[in-house]
Design an enzyme around this catalytic site. Structure first.
Site, short mmCIF file in Angstrom:
data_model
loop_
_atom_site.label_atom_id
_atom_site.label_comp_id
_atom_site.label_asym_id
_atom_site.label_seq_id
_atom_site.Cartn_x
_atom_site.Cartn_y
_atom_site.Cartn_z
CE LYS A 1 -27.99 -19.85 4.39
NZ LYS A 1 -27.21 -19.93 3.16
CD GLN B 1 -23.11 -14.10 3.25
OE1 GLN B 1 -22.56 -14.04 4.33
NE2 GLN B 1 -24.13 -13.36 2.92
CG ASP C 1 -27.99 -18.05 -3.24
OD1 ASP C 1 -28.44 -17.18 -2.49
OD2 ASP C 1 -27.02 -17.86 -4.00
N GLY D 1 -29.70 -13.03 1.30
CA GLY D 1 -31.09 -12.88 0.87
C GLY D 1 -31.83 -14.14 1.29
CG HIS D 2 -31.87 -15.75 4.79
ND1 HIS D 2 -31.49 -15.80 6.11
CD2 HIS D 2 -30.79 -16.12 4.09
CE1 HIS D 2 -30.24 -16.19 6.19
NE2 HIS D 2 -29.79 -16.38 4.98
P1 IMP Z 1 -19.59 -10.11 -0.73
O1 IMP Z 1 -20.09 -10.97 0.37
O2 IMP Z 1 -20.59 -9.08 -1.20
O3 IMP Z 1 -18.25 -9.49 -0.43
O4 IMP Z 1 -19.35 -11.04 -2.02
C1 IMP Z 1 -18.34 -12.03 -2.06
C2 IMP Z 1 -18.81 -13.29 -2.76
O5 IMP Z 1 -19.81 -13.93 -1.98
C3 IMP Z 1 -19.42 -13.04 -4.14
O6 IMP Z 1 -19.10 -14.13 -4.98
C4 IMP Z 1 -20.92 -13.06 -3.85
O7 IMP Z 1 -21.67 -13.43 -4.99
C5 IMP Z 1 -20.98 -14.12 -2.77
N1 IMP Z 1 -22.15 -13.95 -1.88
C6 IMP Z 1 -22.32 -13.05 -0.89
N2 IMP Z 1 -23.50 -13.22 -0.28
C7 IMP Z 1 -24.10 -14.26 -0.88
C8 IMP Z 1 -25.35 -14.94 -0.65
O8 IMP Z 1 -26.14 -14.64 0.24
N3 IMP Z 1 -25.60 -15.98 -1.48
C9 IMP Z 1 -24.72 -16.38 -2.45
N4 IMP Z 1 -23.56 -15.79 -2.67
C10 IMP Z 1 -23.24 -14.73 -1.90
#
Ligand code: IMP
Length: 428
Positions: free
Chosen positions: A16, A224, A13, A40-41
């Site tokens: 980007k 991420q 977040d 989420g972009h």
């Molecule tokens: P997963 O990717 O759904 O397996 O989640 C694993 C961890 O990554 C959790 O702490 C999520 O909140 C975090 N996470 C996954 N995608 C994002 C993102 O796009 N932004 C911020 N955190 C993320």
């Protein structure tokens, strides 16, 4: 600079999308290399805001071929819904190329993601519950199903029968849940999903290499971020893929020698969603103000993000892990109201000062941030367009970050608008 990677340097977040939008006009291909619709972009193009989960941001520009690389995990139902909603807004998605080697997220992955989290109770990871972890686990266990399998009825049926034979047992015996019928699922995916996905399925490795050989610009778009990396993040509170720059090579099929430029994106403070250590986390009204001013709620999940001051220790490590050539700082304007701003320059761990990330994670949990407090600027930055427009205290803050982190800052975000940024005059 033909091959550029844009990578998040904190916990995601970082914003980007804004830099991506800025450099998109120079790009021919934009390639996603890992993650799935857990991302989420938000991108604002011509005053219109788009929240993308799975599609590469390149889809919003007519001159770009958007590519979903082999390292991404694809929920094809979500992909089609995202395409439909963009097309309803007049965005042509027909150029999209999806790797046949990308792995598919099925409903049983999402169900397992939810059940595993519930089973973990207070030790839950705080995943996005999109099935990301279970899908990458199946890939590593070699029971995953790939995009190309949608195009072969026999293989799809065989693979679904085999994998659901095991998953249904787990669902019934461990979680006391009903299973999924493999033939019903195959029928549905073959009739409703496969024919619509087929036109996009491509040899994306060749596509990327042909572009690079022709000297065209390719942007590898990380989702991420560095400290959510499966290998280098704060395990187990991480995602199940490799967002770091090296992940682009694996997830798109290019060798490291092809990469020319690696831009790290960092917010002027930090946020994190989900569980896991975060040394500079703020639990006070300063944190609330950061969340409030920065609208720090998940684009898709709507979860409140955990706020904290900028952590230079983590950033130094991110510079190493990604071989960053430069840094883009986003949301500097969120700090506009603070009389002083803090930067964590070291950790105090049981009385010892650490300027680099401790190797043992228990130490990270015990880390007490050592802050440098700098004067705030208490000035609205929204109109700044050049470094010279920034108040002296804001310039000092940026110079301090550069000095602490060891790479130049070439871009600074000063507001949500498309034109609200300061770019270093000598930046490429
Ligand atoms: P997963 O990717 O759904 O397996 O989640 C694993 C961890 O990554 C959790 O702490 C999520 O909140 C975090 N996470 C996954 N995608 C994002 C993102 O796009 N932004 C911020 N955190 C993320």
């Amino acid at each position: 600079m033909p091959a550029t990677i844009v990578v998040g340097t904190q916990w995601g977040d970082e914003g980007k999308g804004k830099l991506t939008d800025l450099i998109a006009k120079e790009m021919s291909l934009v390639v996603r290399y890992q993650g799935g619709h857990n991302a989420g972009h938000t991108i604002v193009v011509d005053g219109e805001s788009f929240a993308l989960q799975l599609l590469p941001s390149g889809v919003l520009y007519d001159h770009i071929v958007p590519v979903i690389g082999n390292g991404v995990v694809v929920d094809p139902v979500v992909l089609l819904a995202e395409i439909d909603s963009l097309e309803a807004r007049g965005i042509d998605c027909s150029r999209l190329a999806v790797s046949g080697n990308a792995h598919l997220i099925f409903p049983y992955h999402q169900e397992l993601d939810r059940l595993i989290e519930r089973h973990l109770g207070k030790n839950k990871l705080g995943t996005t519950k999109r099935g990301i972890g279970p899908t990458y686990a199946d890939k590593a266990s070699r029971v995953g199903i790939r995009v190309q399998d949608l195009l072969d009825e026999k293989i799809l049926r065989e693979k679904l029968r085999a994998v659901l034979g095991e998953k249904n047992l787990i669902l019934a015996k461990v979680y006391n849940r009903l299973g999924f019928d493999p033939d019903e699922m195959a029928d549905r995916y073959l009739s409703e999903v496969a024919p619509r996905i087929a036109p996009y399925v491509s040899d994306t490795v060749s596509l990327v290499h042909e572009a690079l050989e022709a000297g065209r610009n390719v942007l590898f778009e990380g989702a991420q971020a560095t400290f959510l990396d499966l290998d280098h993040g704060t395990y187990p509170f991480v995602t199940s893929s490799n967002p770091i720059a090296g992940g682009a090579c694996v997830g798109a099929g290019v060798g490291p020698r092809h990469i020319d430029r690696i831009v790290g994106i960092a917010k002027a403070y930090v946020t994190r969603v989900g569980s896991g250590p975060m040394p500079t986390e703020l639990f006070d009204e300063v944190g609330d103000l950061l969340v409030d001013r920065g609208h720090e709620y998940g684009v898709n999940t709507k979860r409140r993000r955990r706020p904290g001051w900028f952590d230079a220790v983590m950033l130094r490590h991110a510079v190493r892990l990604n071989s960053l050539s430069e840094l883009a700082i986003t949301k500097l304007d969120i700090l506009d109201v603070f009389p002083t701003v803090k930067v964590c320059v070291a950790y105090d761990i049981n009385g010892t000062r650490h300027t680099h990330l401790p190797y043992h994670q228990s130490d990270l949990h015990a880390a007490v941030p050592v802050y440098e407090e700098l004067p705030g600027w208490e000035t609205d930055l929204s109109g700044a367009r050049e470094r010279g427009d920034l108040p002296a205290a804001a310039r000092t803050y940026l110079e301090f970050l550069e000095e602490q982190v060891g790479v130049p800052i070439t871009f600074v975000g000063t507001g949500p608008g498309r034109d609200q940024y300061v770019r270093r005059a000598d930046a490429a």
